[in-house]
Structures are given as structure tokens and as C-alpha cells.
Scaffold this motif. Structure first.
Motif, PDB file in Angstrom:
ATOM      1  N   UNK A  87       2.551  53.026 -34.055  1.00 33.43           N
ATOM      2  CA  UNK A  87       1.316  53.400 -33.381  1.00 33.43           C
ATOM      3  C   UNK A  87       1.466  54.752 -32.717  1.00 33.43           C
ATOM      4  N   UNK A  88       0.508  55.610 -32.952  1.00 28.83           N
ATOM      5  CA  UNK A  88       0.489  56.893 -32.248  1.00 28.83           C
ATOM      6  C   UNK A  88       0.106  56.644 -30.793  1.00 28.83           C
ATOM      7  N   UNK A  89       0.917  57.163 -29.889  1.00 24.14           N
ATOM      8  CA  UNK A  89       0.677  56.990 -28.453  1.00 24.14           C
ATOM      9  C   UNK A  89       0.428  58.353 -27.827  1.00 24.14           C
ATOM     10  N   UNK A  90      -0.733  58.505 -27.192  1.00 28.57           N
ATOM     11  CA  UNK A  90      -1.112  59.767 -26.575  1.00 28.57           C
ATOM     12  C   UNK A  90      -1.248  59.610 -25.067  1.00 28.57           C
ATOM     13  N   UNK A  91      -0.695  60.580 -24.368  1.00 28.57           N
ATOM     14  CA  UNK A  91      -0.854  60.630 -22.898  1.00 28.57           C
ATOM     15  C   UNK A  91      -2.000  61.569 -22.573  1.00 28.57           C
ATOM     16  N   UNK A  92      -3.033  61.043 -21.922  1.00 24.49           N
ATOM     17  CA  UNK A  92      -4.189  61.864 -21.540  1.00 24.49           C
ATOM     18  C   UNK A  92      -3.811  62.729 -20.354  1.00 24.49           C
ATOM     19  N   UNK A  93      -4.065  64.035 -20.465  1.00 25.92           N
ATOM     20  CA  UNK A  93      -3.785  64.956 -19.371  1.00 25.92           C
ATOM     21  C   UNK A  93      -4.988  65.036 -18.439  1.00 25.92           C
ATOM     22  N   UNK A  94      -4.718  64.970 -17.137  1.00 24.21           N
ATOM     23  CA  UNK A  94      -5.796  65.037 -16.150  1.00 24.21           C
ATOM     24  C   UNK A  94      -6.013  66.462 -15.636  1.00 24.21           C
ATOM     25  N   UNK A  95      -5.090  67.362 -15.987  1.00 22.89           N
ATOM     26  CA  UNK A  95      -5.195  68.736 -15.477  1.00 22.89           C
ATOM     27  C   UNK A  95      -4.285  69.651 -16.281  1.00 22.89           C
ATOM     28  N   UNK A  96      -4.443  70.959 -16.056  1.00 22.05           N
ATOM     29  CA  UNK A  96      -3.546  71.945 -16.667  1.00 22.05           C
ATOM     30  C   UNK A  96      -2.131  71.768 -16.117  1.00 22.05           C
ATOM     31  N   UNK A  97      -2.032  71.378 -14.840  1.00 24.00           N
ATOM     32  CA  UNK A  97      -0.717  71.166 -14.233  1.00 24.00           C
ATOM     33  C   UNK A  97       0.048  70.065 -14.970  1.00 24.00           C
ATOM     34  N   UNK A  98      -0.660  69.006 -15.357  1.00 25.26           N
ATOM     35  CA  UNK A  98      -0.004  67.935 -16.108  1.00 25.26           C
ATOM     36  C   UNK A  98       0.448  68.414 -17.481  1.00 25.26           C
ATOM     37  N   UNK A  99      -0.336  69.244 -18.102  1.00 21.41           N
ATOM     38  CA  UNK A  99       0.092  69.838 -19.373  1.00 21.41           C
ATOM     39  C   UNK A  99       1.417  70.583 -19.201  1.00 21.41           C
ATOM     40  N   UNK A 100       1.491  71.393 -18.162  1.00 19.77           N
ATOM     41  CA  UNK A 100       2.701  72.179 -17.927  1.00 19.77           C
ATOM     42  C   UNK A 100       3.911  71.293 -17.636  1.00 19.77           C
ATOM     43  N   UNK A 222     -16.104  52.884 -30.220  1.00 19.85           N
ATOM     44  CA  UNK A 222     -14.937  53.664 -29.807  1.00 19.85           C
ATOM     45  C   UNK A 222     -14.143  54.205 -30.985  1.00 19.85           C
ATOM     46  N   UNK A 223     -13.916  53.397 -31.996  1.00 19.13           N
ATOM     47  CA  UNK A 223     -13.238  53.824 -33.238  1.00 19.13           C
ATOM     48  C   UNK A 223     -11.932  54.554 -32.939  1.00 19.13           C
ATOM     49  N   UNK A 224     -11.055  53.878 -32.221  1.00 14.20           N
ATOM     50  CA  UNK A 224      -9.786  54.465 -31.808  1.00 14.20           C
ATOM     51  C   UNK A 224      -8.669  53.876 -32.664  1.00 14.20           C
ATOM     52  N   UNK A 225      -7.855  54.754 -33.277  1.00 19.51           N
ATOM     53  CA  UNK A 225      -6.733  54.263 -34.082  1.00 19.51           C
ATOM     54  C   UNK A 225      -5.386  54.678 -33.490  1.00 19.51           C
ATOM     55  N   UNK A 226      -5.397  55.050 -32.209  1.00 21.95           N
ATOM     56  CA  UNK A 226      -4.164  55.373 -31.495  1.00 21.95           C
ATOM     57  C   UNK A 226      -4.274  54.813 -30.083  1.00 21.95           C
ATOM     58  N   UNK A 227      -3.133  54.660 -29.433  1.00 24.01           N
ATOM     59  CA  UNK A 227      -3.120  54.167 -28.053  1.00 24.01           C
ATOM     60  C   UNK A 227      -3.210  55.343 -27.088  1.00 24.01           C
ATOM     61  N   UNK A 228      -3.839  55.105 -25.942  1.00 25.03           N
ATOM     62  CA  UNK A 228      -3.970  56.138 -24.918  1.00 25.03           C
ATOM     63  C   UNK A 228      -3.394  55.600 -23.605  1.00 25.03           C
ATOM     64  N   UNK A 229      -2.590  56.425 -22.959  1.00 20.01           N
ATOM     65  CA  UNK A 229      -2.171  56.131 -21.589  1.00 20.01           C
ATOM     66  C   UNK A 229      -2.871  57.106 -20.663  1.00 20.01           C
ATOM     67  N   UNK A 230      -3.693  56.569 -19.786  1.00 18.61           N
ATOM     68  CA  UNK A 230      -4.338  57.359 -18.750  1.00 18.61           C
ATOM     69  C   UNK A 230      -4.116  56.602 -17.447  1.00 18.61           C
ATOM     70  N   UNK A 231      -5.177  56.280 -16.707  1.00 20.42           N
ATOM     71  CA  UNK A 231      -5.019  55.439 -15.521  1.00 20.42           C
ATOM     72  C   UNK A 231      -4.650  54.019 -15.922  1.00 20.42           C
ATOM     73  N   UNK A 232      -4.992  53.625 -17.170  1.00 25.59           N
ATOM     74  CA  UNK A 232      -4.528  52.376 -17.794  1.00 25.59           C
ATOM     75  C   UNK A 232      -4.203  52.678 -19.250  1.00 25.59           C
ATOM     76  N   UNK A 233      -3.531  51.749 -19.898  1.00 30.58           N
ATOM     77  CA  UNK A 233      -3.338  51.806 -21.339  1.00 30.58           C
ATOM     78  C   UNK A 233      -4.555  51.226 -22.037  1.00 30.58           C
ATOM     79  N   UNK A 234      -4.906  51.796 -23.186  1.00 32.44           N
ATOM     80  CA  UNK A 234      -5.826  51.141 -24.106  1.00 32.44           C
ATOM     81  C   UNK A 234      -5.170  51.181 -25.487  1.00 32.44           C
ATOM     82  N   UNK A 235      -5.031  49.997 -26.090  1.00 33.90           N
ATOM     83  CA  UNK A 235      -4.243  49.859 -27.308  1.00 33.90           C
ATOM     84  C   UNK A 235      -5.102  49.199 -28.383  1.00 33.90           C
TER      85      UNK A 235
END
Length: 347
Positions: A87-100, A222-235
């Protein structure tokens, strides 16, 4: 009187991983389980080698994956089931600082194999992610419900499973063996999760149960084929179904779902999902957690044929095969346990 090499109490991730060690080494066993512990069943099953809140490496991530993934592959083949879903797992960035912070972490030698340096832009109109995502490599989802149900059915067919409560007072401990009702064994391993709190032989170990609750939601748009970690996981689970989790409660020790946790998960999910969803199910379980976030493995201080395999915490899918391997080698090959997992560290 039936004689076996091992009695194993519990039938969650830890127990199954240890039974796989026994099967691989031609050891006979009998498993006792009464379905009282739900942490393995309600677990989202996501395995990933990175702590995504702080962008740091999971303890012994590579070593755990190197042992765990072949174990689950063998179970798939032997039981003719599919449980390991890449499964592709993506971390959602909340800001440019998190990207860095992400890209800085990706430069660290231990994290480099697990963090992609490609910034992934969001193209899904049902997701709010203006700063994009970072991808975690070598992640996946283990279908723990299918695993546990199929494994129980398998050990039933080989006469190695009793679906009843283990009554501790009936255990007779001798110098060379142990006896429980009509079963005699050389060793007994308690892999009961939070149920160990009721175990008179190991209730002294410092296990702190942490309640976790997860939702299953249906979101056709939603049509999501990857997992996202943000404030919660969605799988994604398929058929427009998704697991959403998880909560952490250090006070409540019941397996009963709560409206407070449900509302918390819904509120957090709505911070980045912009389409309608319906709740299909809501479940809860007590994770066997430890204050130093390391497993609890080892031998009883007085009885040489009683052992414990516990404390998997929130990452049981990865940890279980690793510590099962360590415990088996400790018992059968007299290999010393690492201090950081040995229960004696709390003496």
C-alpha cells in the motif's frame, strides 16, 4: 494425557508469530484463546517503518520488516489466503515547514531507505492537501481479521486449538514440565495482550493498556487507492470502504466503543476529507503498551518453563514476528535476550 512441546495462551499477532516459529522447527503445540482480547482484531493493520508525527525511525524497523514479511508470506501460501496488501502511504503536509522537516529527515542514513524525496501533489478534489504529500516506502496493510480467523481455523484442523478460557489455577508446574488439564507440555508461553493483567504469573510486568478506537466508513466519491496519515489515518479497504483511526485513551480499559472517540475521529477526518461519508462500523480494543515503548519478553523469575510474549503496542504487525523469533531462540538455543526487550529490565 496428550503431550506437546508448548502450550500457547492467546491467539493474536504475538501468539500466531510464535506458533509459526514452532511450526518451522517441528515443535508441537496447543493454543488456548477465549476471544476476550480485541487489540489484534481491531488493529488497522498498517505497517510502516517511520514515526510520522516526528519523522523519525521506528525502533529496529529494517530488522522487523526483514523477519515479518517472509513470515506473513509463508502464512499466505500455507493457508491459501491474502493478508499482506502492499500500500502506498502518504504523509499529508500541513505547512511548508513540515515539507522542509521531511526532506531533512530523508537525508538521515537510517531514514533514507524509507522516505521518498519526491513531493507528491494532490490531485483528488475530495482531499484538502494544498502542501502535498511525502511518500513512505516499504509500507503496507496486514488484514489482521482474515489472518486471525484463518489461523484459528487452521490450528483447529490440526487439533492444536481450544477455544476456551485458560484457568490459571489449574496449571500444575513441575521442574521438568507443566500440566494443564489433559495436556502436558515442556513450556508455556503467555501471549495474551492486555489480558496478562489477570495472569497471576506475569501480572507484575508493567503493562499499560491504551484503548484505541477505529471507524470503518463508506465514501463512494473519495476514490482513494493509497493510505493517508494526517491528523488521523485513512486506509482504503476496497469497495469504497476505509479504516479511520485511531484514538488513544490511557484511562478507559474496556473494549466498548465510545461516542467521544467516534466524534473525535469524525472531527479530525473532516479536517482534510471534503466529501460525504457514512459510518459502517465502530470498534475498540486495548493495546498492550509499555512505558518505554519496548516489548515485554522473557522468563518467569521462579519458574523456568513459563514465558511471556507481550507489549506489542501500536506496531504489533511489525514487532510480533521479530520478538517471537527472539523468544524461540532464547528458549531453544539459550540465546540471551536483548536488554531492551527482556522483562528483567524492570526488576
Amino acid at each position: 494425557m496428550k503431550e506437546v512441546d508448548y502450550i500457547v495462551v492467546g491467539c493474536g499477532l504475538a501468539s500466531i508469530a510464535f506458533c509459526e516459529q514452532l511450526r518451522a522447527h517441528k515443535k508441537s503445540f496447543m493454543v488456548y484463546d477465549n476471544n476476550s482480547q480485541k487489540s489484534s482484531i481491531v488493529a488497522a493493520g498498517l505497517y510502516n517503518p517511520v514515526i510520522l508525527k516526528r519523522f523519525s525511525e521506528v525502533w529496529k524497523a529494517k530488522e522487523q520488516l526483514d523477519i515479518a514479511l517472509p513470515v506473513y508470506k509463508k502464512i499466505e501460501v500455507d493457508l491459501n489466503i491474502k493478508i499482506d496488501h502492499k500500500l502506498q502511504l502518504l504523509r499529508r503536509f500541513a505547512s511548508v515547514e513540515e515539507q522542509n522537516l521531511w526532506f531533512s529527515a530523508a537525508d538521515k542514513p537510517k531514514l533514507e531507505p524509507f522516505l521518498s524525496t519526491d513531493l507528491i501533489k494532490n490531485t483528488n478534489t475530495c482531499i484538502d492537501a494544498p502542501f502535498g504529500f511525502g511518500e513512505v516506502l516499504h509500507a503496507g496493510r496486514l488484514d489482521t481479521v482474515t489472518l486471525i480467523e484463518a489461523y484459528k481455523n487452521y490450528i483447529k484442523t490440526i487439533g492444536a486449538f481450544k477455544e476456551i478460557e485458560f484457568e490459571y489455577h489449574k496449571l500444575q508446574i513441575n521442574a521438568a514440565d507443566i500440566q494443564y488439564e489433559d495436556i502436558k507440555a515442556k513450556h508455556i508461553v503467555f501471549a495474551e495482550g492486555f489480558g496478562v493483567k489477570n495472569n497471576p504469573f506475569f501480572n507484575h510486568i508493567p503493562l499499560n493498556g491504551t484503548k484505541g478506537e477505529v471507524l470503518t466508513v463508506k465514501a463512494p466519491k473519495l476514490k482513494l487507492n493509497f493510505a493517508i496519515k494526517s491528523s488521523v489515518f485513512i486506509i482504503p479497504l476496497g469497495n469504497d470502504l476505509y479504516t479511520v483511526g485511531s484514538t488513544y485513551n490511557w484511562e478507559d480499559k474496556s473494549n466498548k466503543p465510545t461516542s467521544e472517540a467516534k466524534n473525535e475521529l469524525i472531527k479530525k477526518l473532516k479536517t482534510f476529507i471534503k466529501c460525504k461519508f457514512d459510518i459502517v462500523s465502530h470498534v475498540a480494543g486495548i493495546r498492550p503498551t509499555v512505558k518505554d515503548r519496548r516489548p515485554l519478553v522473557g522468563k518467569h523469575p521462579q519458574h523456568n518453563n513459563l514465558y511471556v510474549l507481550n507489549g506489542l503496542g501500536t506496531r504489533g504487525v511489525m514487532i510480533a514476528p521479530y520478538i517471537a523469533d527472539k523468544l524461540f531462540k532464547f528458549i531453544e538455543a539459550k540465546e540471551a535476550l536483548d536488554n531492551e526487550i527482556d522483562i528483567r529490565r524492570f526488576n
